[in-house]
Design a protein around this motif. Structure first.
Motif, mmCIF file in Angstrom:
data_model
loop_
_atom_site.group_PDB
_atom_site.id
_atom_site.type_symbol
_atom_site.label_atom_id
_atom_site.label_comp_id
_atom_site.label_asym_id
_atom_site.label_seq_id
_atom_site.Cartn_x
_atom_site.Cartn_y
_atom_site.Cartn_z
ATOM 1 N N GLY A 122 65.098 56.185 48.721
ATOM 2 C CA GLY A 122 64.437 55.789 47.484
ATOM 3 C C GLY A 122 65.469 55.730 46.383
ATOM 4 N N ASN A 123 65.092 55.086 45.283
ATOM 5 C CA ASN A 123 66.026 55.068 44.163
ATOM 6 C C ASN A 123 66.033 56.441 43.475
ATOM 7 N N TYR A 124 66.931 56.603 42.505
ATOM 8 C CA TYR A 124 67.094 57.925 41.887
ATOM 9 C C TYR A 124 65.764 58.454 41.351
ATOM 10 N N ALA A 166 69.541 58.590 48.384
ATOM 11 C CA ALA A 166 69.146 58.275 47.006
ATOM 12 C C ALA A 166 70.031 57.132 46.540
ATOM 13 N N SER A 167 69.424 55.958 46.315
ATOM 14 C CA SER A 167 70.226 54.768 46.004
ATOM 15 C C SER A 167 70.341 54.551 44.502
ATOM 16 N N GLY A 168 71.487 54.025 44.128
ATOM 17 C CA GLY A 168 71.772 53.699 42.736
ATOM 18 C C GLY A 168 73.206 53.214 42.670
ATOM 19 N N GLU A 169 73.832 53.371 41.529
ATOM 20 C CA GLU A 169 75.216 52.894 41.396
ATOM 21 C C GLU A 169 76.104 53.558 42.447
ATOM 22 N N THR A 170 75.955 54.862 42.606
ATOM 23 C CA THR A 170 76.572 55.582 43.728
ATOM 24 C C THR A 170 75.435 56.109 44.579
ATOM 25 N N ASP A 171 75.519 55.895 45.877
ATOM 26 C CA ASP A 171 74.451 56.391 46.748
ATOM 27 C C ASP A 171 74.762 57.827 47.164
ATOM 28 N N ILE A 172 73.726 58.647 47.219
ATOM 29 C CA ILE A 172 73.856 60.020 47.686
ATOM 30 C C ILE A 172 73.156 60.122 49.035
ATOM 31 N N ALA A 184 80.022 52.464 47.587
ATOM 32 C CA ALA A 184 80.068 51.075 48.061
ATOM 33 C C ALA A 184 78.914 50.356 47.388
ATOM 34 N N GLY A 185 79.074 49.060 47.230
ATOM 35 C CA GLY A 185 78.002 48.300 46.601
ATOM 36 C C GLY A 185 78.490 47.605 45.350
ATOM 37 N N HIS A 186 77.591 46.852 44.715
ATOM 38 C CA HIS A 186 77.945 46.058 43.530
ATOM 39 C C HIS A 186 76.735 45.989 42.614
ATOM 40 N N SER A 187 77.008 45.904 41.313
ATOM 41 C CA SER A 187 75.901 45.907 40.348
ATOM 42 C C SER A 187 74.944 44.727 40.553
ATOM 43 N N MET A 188 75.428 43.622 41.130
ATOM 44 C CA MET A 188 74.519 42.490 41.381
ATOM 45 C C MET A 188 73.366 42.880 42.306
ATOM 46 N N MET A 189 73.598 43.888 43.139
ATOM 47 C CA MET A 189 72.525 44.320 44.061
ATOM 48 C C MET A 189 71.324 44.840 43.273
ATOM 49 N N GLY A 190 71.595 45.400 42.120
ATOM 50 C CA GLY A 190 70.516 45.905 41.287
ATOM 51 C C GLY A 190 69.749 44.802 40.565
ATOM 52 N N VAL A 193 65.404 41.802 43.429
ATOM 53 C CA VAL A 193 64.242 42.570 43.905
ATOM 54 C C VAL A 193 64.344 42.734 45.417
ATOM 55 N N GLY A 194 64.207 43.952 45.869
ATOM 56 C CA GLY A 194 64.129 44.167 47.312
ATOM 57 C C GLY A 194 65.388 44.704 47.958
ATOM 58 N N THR A 195 66.451 44.923 47.184
ATOM 59 C CA THR A 195 67.638 45.473 47.853
ATOM 60 C C THR A 195 67.367 46.906 48.341
ATOM 61 N N GLY A 196 66.479 47.628 47.657
ATOM 62 C CA GLY A 196 66.108 48.951 48.163
ATOM 63 C C GLY A 196 65.286 48.842 49.449
ATOM 64 N N CYS A 197 64.361 47.878 49.475
ATOM 65 C CA CYS A 197 63.537 47.661 50.681
ATOM 66 C C CYS A 197 64.420 47.271 51.867
ATOM 67 N N MET A 198 65.395 46.403 51.598
ATOM 68 C CA MET A 198 66.294 45.963 52.681
ATOM 69 C C MET A 198 67.220 47.097 53.119
ATOM 70 N N ALA A 223 77.819 50.367 55.147
ATOM 71 C CA ALA A 223 77.919 48.977 55.618
ATOM 72 C C ALA A 223 77.159 48.043 54.683
ATOM 73 N N TYR A 224 75.998 48.484 54.253
ATOM 74 C CA TYR A 224 75.163 47.702 53.332
ATOM 75 C C TYR A 224 75.901 47.456 52.011
ATOM 76 N N GLY A 225 76.523 48.502 51.497
ATOM 77 C CA GLY A 225 77.284 48.360 50.255
ATOM 78 C C GLY A 225 78.476 47.431 50.414
HETATM 79 N N1 ATP Z 1 75.005 49.278 39.792
HETATM 80 C C1 ATP Z 1 75.108 49.288 41.127
HETATM 81 N N2 ATP Z 1 76.324 49.384 41.699
HETATM 82 C C2 ATP Z 1 76.453 49.405 43.041
HETATM 83 N N3 ATP Z 1 75.408 49.319 43.919
HETATM 84 C C3 ATP Z 1 74.174 49.228 43.395
HETATM 85 C C4 ATP Z 1 73.943 49.211 41.989
HETATM 86 N N4 ATP Z 1 72.609 49.114 41.783
HETATM 87 C C5 ATP Z 1 72.034 49.077 42.996
HETATM 88 N N5 ATP Z 1 72.966 49.149 43.981
HETATM 89 C C6 ATP Z 1 72.722 49.147 45.431
HETATM 90 O O1 ATP Z 1 71.574 48.367 45.680
HETATM 91 C C7 ATP Z 1 70.794 48.943 46.712
HETATM 92 C C8 ATP Z 1 69.373 49.170 46.190
HETATM 93 O O2 ATP Z 1 69.397 50.233 45.283
HETATM 94 P P1 ATP Z 1 68.314 50.425 44.148
HETATM 95 O O3 ATP Z 1 68.437 51.842 43.724
HETATM 96 O O4 ATP Z 1 68.445 49.357 43.126
HETATM 97 O O5 ATP Z 1 66.955 50.238 44.982
HETATM 98 P P2 ATP Z 1 65.467 50.060 44.529
HETATM 99 O O6 ATP Z 1 65.283 50.398 43.094
HETATM 100 O O7 ATP Z 1 64.643 50.790 45.490
HETATM 101 O O8 ATP Z 1 65.293 48.492 44.764
HETATM 102 P P3 ATP Z 1 63.973 47.610 45.053
HETATM 103 O O9 ATP Z 1 62.797 48.410 44.599
HETATM 104 O O10 ATP Z 1 64.175 46.357 44.261
HETATM 105 O O11 ATP Z 1 63.920 47.321 46.504
HETATM 106 C C9 ATP Z 1 71.520 50.205 47.150
HETATM 107 O O12 ATP Z 1 72.268 49.904 48.299
HETATM 108 C C10 ATP Z 1 72.443 50.527 45.969
HETATM 109 O O13 ATP Z 1 73.623 51.150 46.393
#
Ligand code: ATP
Ligand code: TZE
Ligand code: MG
Length: 274
Positions: A122-124, A166-172, A184-190, A193-198, A223-225
């Motif tokens: 889940g996200n933070y 716990a997903s976010g800028e840095t995943d825990i 790993a990862g990039h701000s565009m992922m945020g 919609v759906g990068t958390g689901c994927m 790998a995802y990041g």
């Molecule tokens: N600023 C960021 N920098 C690097 N990676 C990011 C950033 N924001 C999101 N991610 C990556 O995007 C993915 C999804 O994380 P996020 O916490 O946004 O999920 P979410 O809120 O559940 O998304 P959604 O509800 O849209 O499916 C994770 O792999 C995370 O590492």
């Protein structure tokens, strides 16, 4: 450090070609299906109460994502989860939007109480809400500051027995005993919609192919990041905004095994949590 080589993880997925049943939301279901296939798995989206236990019984992994859960969908998720537990099928739960409404809190609580969850992502905001910490979840979006996210992830692992991502800028990534940062990862992922689901179904694919849930969670998350970074670098075509970035990201997942990537071990750092 658990075993986390990218090439071995991707080879394990390719060798297994795991069948993953996702009981998931109506918003991102097609993306969740496609990314399952692009990793080398096989997607199926059975969500009929009469059928889902049988389908999960023959699957190699199961994802429960409560993003658009209904009253009947809640029962279907529990039936699917129980079938996974009975048959020893790895189970991933994504408690989308927990913390936003009392209904979501109740559904998420049932999922983690009634089921043995192998990996929970889940996200933070969602991970903080699950353990009763202050959290701001607006709809399905995590807003606010989460200085204590690593401690919340460990508490969530303790409460659920799952490996917690716990997903976010840095995943825990946390278990009761050990905690890691995955850089790993990039701000565009945020911005998609759906990068958390994927990420959730990615974890199900890796957990289906790799016996140890912690190794699966670490290698799947990293790998995802990396795929997100390759897409942002333009390695899978130029993108013009979040919509074309999503396409490049999905192509990066499909092409990751053949791309020249850094290994993931140096993206994963054990951390101390008080
Ligand atoms: N600023 C960021 N920098 C690097 N990676 C990011 C950033 N924001 C999101 N991610 C990556 O995007 C993915 C999804 O994380 P996020 O916490 O946004 O999920 P979410 O809120 O559940 O998304 P959604 O509800 O849209 O499916 C994770 O792999 C995370 O590492
Ligand atoms: C936007 C949205 N609403 C319910 S599920 C979902 C997909 C992202 O989590
Ligand atoms: Mg999410």
């Amino acid at each position: 450090m658990p075993d986390v080589a990218l090439d071995e993880a991707l080879a394990a997925v390719a060798g297994e070609q795991p069948l993953i049943n996702s009981v998931t939301n109506d918003v991102t279901v097609n993306d969740v299906a496609n990314i399952t296939l692009y990793w080398g798995g096989l997607p199926v989206m059975s969500d009929d109460e009469r059928e889902v236990g049988d389908m999960v019984g023959i699957a190699d992994g199961c994802l429960l994502n409560m993003g658009t859960v209904s009253e009947s969908g809640e029962e279907t998720m529990l039936t699917a989860g129980r079938a996974a537990n009975e048959r020893g099928v790895p189970l991933v739960v994504d408690p989308v939007g927990v913390g936003a409404t009392p209904t979501r809190d109740r559904v998420a609580d049932r999922l983690v109480t009634d089921l043995d969850v192998d990996v929970l992502n889940g996200n933070y905001g969602e991970i903080s809400a699950l353990v009763g910490d202050d959290a701001e979840v607006r709809g399905v979006e995590s807003v606010g500051e989460y200085a204590e996210i690593a401690a919340a992830a460990v508490e969530c692992a303790r409460k659920t027995g799952a490996v917690v991502v716990a997903s976010g800028e840095t995943d825990i990534v946390a278990t009761e005993e050990a905690t890691f940062e995955v850089d790993a990862g990039h701000s565009m992922m945020g911005a998609v919609v759906g990068t958390g689901c994927m990420l959730g179904v990615t974890l199900a694919v890796f957990a289906a192919a790799i016996d140890d849930p912690l190794s699966a969670a670490l290698s799947g998350t990293a790998a995802y990041g990396l795929a997100g970074e390759l897409a942002a670098e333009g390695a899978f075509g130029d993108y013009r905004g979040p919509a074309s970035y999503k396409i490049a990201f999905l192509d990066a997942v499909a092409g990751l095994a053949d791309a020249s990537t850094p290994d993931i071990a140096d993206r994963i750092d054990p951390i101390e949590v008080r």
